[in-house]
Design a protein around this motif. Structure first.
Motif, mmCIF file in Angstrom:
data_model
loop_
_atom_site.group_PDB
_atom_site.id
_atom_site.type_symbol
_atom_site.label_atom_id
_atom_site.label_comp_id
_atom_site.label_asym_id
_atom_site.label_seq_id
_atom_site.Cartn_x
_atom_site.Cartn_y
_atom_site.Cartn_z
ATOM 1 N N ASP A 82 0.844 -1.189 0.000
ATOM 2 C CA ASP A 82 0.000 0.000 0.000
ATOM 3 C C ASP A 82 0.877 1.235 0.000
ATOM 4 O OD1 ASP A 82 -2.367 -1.466 0.069
ATOM 5 O OD2 ASP A 82 -2.339 -1.586 2.250
ATOM 6 N N THR A 83 0.450 2.236 -0.761
ATOM 7 C CA THR A 83 1.148 3.511 -0.819
ATOM 8 C C THR A 83 0.104 4.618 -0.904
ATOM 9 O OG1 THR A 83 2.954 4.724 -1.884
ATOM 10 C CG2 THR A 83 1.459 3.485 -3.335
ATOM 11 N N GLU A 84 0.576 5.833 -0.994
ATOM 12 C CA GLU A 84 -0.343 6.968 -1.055
ATOM 13 C C GLU A 84 -0.541 7.401 -2.489
ATOM 14 O OE1 GLU A 84 0.601 10.155 1.645
ATOM 15 O OE2 GLU A 84 1.167 8.715 3.192
ATOM 16 N N GLY A 85 -1.795 7.534 -2.859
ATOM 17 C CA GLY A 85 -2.146 8.043 -4.171
ATOM 18 C C GLY A 85 -2.474 9.522 -4.090
ATOM 19 N N PRO A 86 -3.141 10.039 -5.105
ATOM 20 C CA PRO A 86 -3.531 11.451 -5.109
ATOM 21 C C PRO A 86 -4.354 11.815 -3.874
ATOM 22 C CG PRO A 86 -3.906 10.438 -7.254
ATOM 23 C CD PRO A 86 -3.539 9.333 -6.309
ATOM 24 N N GLY A 87 -4.012 12.910 -3.267
ATOM 25 C CA GLY A 87 -4.724 13.368 -2.082
ATOM 26 C C GLY A 87 -4.474 12.533 -0.844
ATOM 27 N N GLY A 88 -3.467 11.660 -0.891
ATOM 28 C CA GLY A 88 -3.138 10.831 0.262
ATOM 29 C C GLY A 88 -3.972 9.577 0.404
ATOM 30 N N ALA A 89 -4.860 9.324 -0.563
ATOM 31 C CA ALA A 89 -5.693 8.121 -0.501
ATOM 32 C C ALA A 89 -4.829 6.882 -0.703
ATOM 33 C CB ALA A 89 -6.773 8.176 -1.577
ATOM 34 N N PRO A 90 -5.069 5.819 0.065
ATOM 35 C CA PRO A 90 -4.265 4.608 -0.111
ATOM 36 C C PRO A 90 -4.584 3.912 -1.437
ATOM 37 C CG PRO A 90 -5.931 4.303 1.609
ATOM 38 C CD PRO A 90 -6.033 5.704 1.145
ATOM 39 N N VAL A 91 -3.520 3.464 -2.089
ATOM 40 C CA VAL A 91 -3.649 2.681 -3.319
ATOM 41 C C VAL A 91 -2.708 1.491 -3.220
ATOM 42 C CG1 VAL A 91 -4.327 4.629 -4.784
ATOM 43 C CG2 VAL A 91 -1.918 4.044 -4.563
ATOM 44 N N ARG A 92 -3.052 0.420 -3.898
ATOM 45 C CA ARG A 92 -2.217 -0.780 -3.926
ATOM 46 C C ARG A 92 -1.260 -0.670 -5.099
ATOM 47 N NH1 ARG A 92 -0.777 -4.169 -0.056
ATOM 48 N NH2 ARG A 92 -0.396 -6.253 -0.814
ATOM 49 N N TYR A 93 0.036 -0.785 -4.817
ATOM 50 C CA TYR A 93 1.074 -0.731 -5.847
ATOM 51 C C TYR A 93 1.590 -2.144 -6.078
ATOM 52 C CZ TYR A 93 5.521 0.445 -8.088
ATOM 53 O OH TYR A 93 6.578 0.526 -8.959
ATOM 54 N N GLU A 94 1.625 -2.578 -7.323
ATOM 55 C CA GLU A 94 2.154 -3.897 -7.675
ATOM 56 C C GLU A 94 3.282 -3.723 -8.672
ATOM 57 O OE1 GLU A 94 -0.892 -6.503 -9.089
ATOM 58 O OE2 GLU A 94 -1.906 -6.563 -7.151
ATOM 59 N N THR A 95 4.316 -4.549 -8.531
ATOM 60 C CA THR A 95 5.467 -4.455 -9.418
ATOM 61 C C THR A 95 6.173 -5.803 -9.507
ATOM 62 O OG1 THR A 95 7.497 -3.209 -9.865
ATOM 63 C CG2 THR A 95 7.017 -3.682 -7.556
ATOM 64 N N LEU A 96 6.775 -6.065 -10.645
ATOM 65 C CA LEU A 96 7.569 -7.266 -10.820
ATOM 66 C C LEU A 96 8.979 -6.996 -10.303
ATOM 67 C CD1 LEU A 96 7.669 -10.154 -11.928
ATOM 68 C CD2 LEU A 96 8.450 -9.183 -14.102
#
Length: 161
Positions: free
Chosen positions: A139-153
Motif C-alpha cells: 500500500d502507498t499513497e495516491g492522489p490526495g493521500g488516498a491509499p492505493v495498492r502498488y504492484e510491481t515485478l
C-alpha cells in the motif's frame, strides 16, 4: 574539484528519527517503518540508519529474519536523494549484512523492481546474483493521500555471506 570526505556512522533507527526521514517516503511509508520498528522488540527485524555527524539519518533500511528461514531479507533500502551515488547505500547494505551474519545466517536476499536498473547495478556490484522473480505489492499513497495498492515485478537476488 576537491573531494569531500564525510564521517558516517551506522546505528539502529529509532522512532524519534522518523520525524527527520520525510525524504524516505510519504507519511504512509513512514507509518510502515514505525510498525517495523515495533517488530524489532520481538527480534524479527533490524532497522538501521546511516548518519553523518549531525546524527540525522541519510540512509535507512531493514533486514527481516522472519521471511526466509535460512536468510535475512534486506528491504526498504533508501538513501537521501541528494546523496545517492556517494557510496552510502553500500555502507548501509554492508552493515545489514553484518547483522545477518551476527544472527548466524550465511545468506542475504533482497528484491529489486525491474524498472530500477540503478539499484540492481549496486546490488550486483556488491555480489548479489539473480535467483528468480516475483510479483510484489504494498500500500502507498495516491492522489490526495488516498491509499492505493502498488504492484510491481521484482527480481529476487541473493548473496552468500
Amino acid at each position: 574539484m576537491p573531494a569531500i570526505t564525510l564521517k558516517l556512522s551506522v546505528r539502529d533507527l529509532t522512532h524519534d528519527d522518523l520525524a527527520s526521514c520525510g525524504w524516505a517516503g510519504p507519511p504512509m511509508h513512514l507509518a510502515h517503518v514505525a510498525s517495523a520498528l515495533d517488530r524489532r522488540r520481538a527480534g524479527e527485524i533490524d532497522y538501521l540508519a546511516v548518519c553523518p555527524p549531525t546524527g540525522h539519518p541519510v540512509a535507512v533500511g531493514g533486514v527481516d529474519y522472519a521471511l526466509v528461514g535460512d536468510a535475512g531479507t534486506l528491504w526498504q533500502l533508501t538513501v537521501h536523494p541528494a546523496l545517492r551515488s556517494c557510496g552510502i547505500g553500500s555502507v548501509l547494505i554492508r552493515a545489514l549484512e553484518r547483522r545477518v551474519m551476527d544472527r548466524g545466517l550465511r545468506r542475504a536476499e533482497l528484491s529489486v523492481e525491474e524498472d530500477n536498473p540503478r539499484a540492481r547495478k549496486l546490488y550486483e556490484r556488491l555480489a548479489y546474483v539473480p535467483c528468480g522473480q516475483r510479483l510484489e505489492a504494498w500500500d502507498t499513497e495516491g492522489p490526495g493521500g488516498a491509499p492505493v495498492r502498488y504492484e510491481t515485478l521484482c527480481t529476487v537476488m541473493r548473496k552468500d555471506l
